[in-house]
Design a protein around this motif. Structure first.
Motif, PDB file in Angstrom:
ATOM      1  N   TYR A 133       0.813  -1.220   0.000  1.00 32.06           N
ATOM      2  CA  TYR A 133       0.000   0.000   0.000  1.00 32.06           C
ATOM      3  C   TYR A 133       0.845   1.268   0.000  1.00 32.06           C
ATOM      4  N   PRO A 134       1.969   1.312   0.707  1.00 31.73           N
ATOM      5  CA  PRO A 134       2.861   2.464   0.508  1.00 31.73           C
ATOM      6  C   PRO A 134       3.308   2.608  -0.946  1.00 31.73           C
ATOM      7  N   GLU A 138       2.864   5.760  -3.454  1.00 35.61           N
ATOM      8  CA  GLU A 138       4.045   6.356  -4.067  1.00 35.61           C
ATOM      9  C   GLU A 138       3.986   6.348  -5.588  1.00 35.61           C
ATOM     10  N   LEU A 144      -3.745   7.785   0.579  1.00 32.37           N
ATOM     11  CA  LEU A 144      -4.212   6.704   1.448  1.00 32.37           C
ATOM     12  C   LEU A 144      -5.682   6.881   1.794  1.00 32.37           C
TER      13      LEU A 144
END
Length: 199
Positions: A133-134, A138, A144
């Motif tokens: 998820y990061p 990115e 988020l």
């Protein structure tokens, strides 16, 4: 020994190719989980390989599947998505293959497949939380909050990433693994002559 190694490598290459193809046969289940999380059966060949050839080959098949995906299709997440896919598939096939290897029977195959699916489901939480998820945030420039909003459209109380992963992704990954396990148990015996090189 050389003949067995050649056969194992040939079967592993064949299963890797099948797994790569299965990566393209995916579909969303929008009523149960956000549509960007898709169901596929590309871990099935790795599970077959882990049972037939050993847990190391299951890991190798998971790796080759993702390597082929990067080389042929390319990656949009700097290989992060493929890395997480590999890690989950490797955990699944390694755990299942390790349990089956020490006492080969239908009972231990079932036990191994269930344990592998459970291990993959549990591992999906930290791998998604810290890596996948990061990477979405990115590389896709997706806030988020927008990701959480997709989960909250299904369950409004899912107000944190860790809660979303535990409520949605972990059960989804478990079901995915169990479906692979059922398919494996259904087709393993008919494929056994090919997998083991017996006539």
């Amino acid at each position: 020994m050389r003949k067995n190694t050649t056969h194992n490598l040939t079967v592993a290459a064949m299963l890797s190719a099948v797994a790569f193809i299965l990566m393209f046969i995916e579909f969303p289940i929008p009523m149960l989980i956000p549509s960007f999380v898709k169901m596929d059966f590309s871990d099935l060949p790795a599970l077959l390989g882990a049972f037939a050839l050993g847990p190391v080959y299951g890991v190798v098949i998971s790796f080759m599947k993702n390597l082929l995906h990067i080389v042929i299709k390319g990656t949009s997440t700097a290989c992060v998505g493929e890395l997480c896919n590999f890690m989950l598939g490797a955990v699944f096939s390694a755990v299942a293959g390790f349990i089956y290897k020490h006492r080969k029977s239908r009972k231990t195959a079932i036990l191994g497949a269930i344990a592998g699916a459970a291990a993959m489901a549990v591992f999906s939480v930290p791998s998604n939380y810290f890596i996948t998820y990061p990477a979405y945030v990115e590389f896709y420039h997706m806030p988020l909050e927008a990701i959480l909003g997709m989960y909250q459209a299904i369950l409004p109380s899912a107000n944190s990433l860790i809660k979303c992963l535990v409520i949605f992704n972990m059960p989804f990954t478990l079901v995915k693994g169990l479906l692979d396990a059922v398919l494996c148990l259904l087709i393993y015996k008919p494929l056994s002559p090919i997998l083991h090189g017996r006539k």
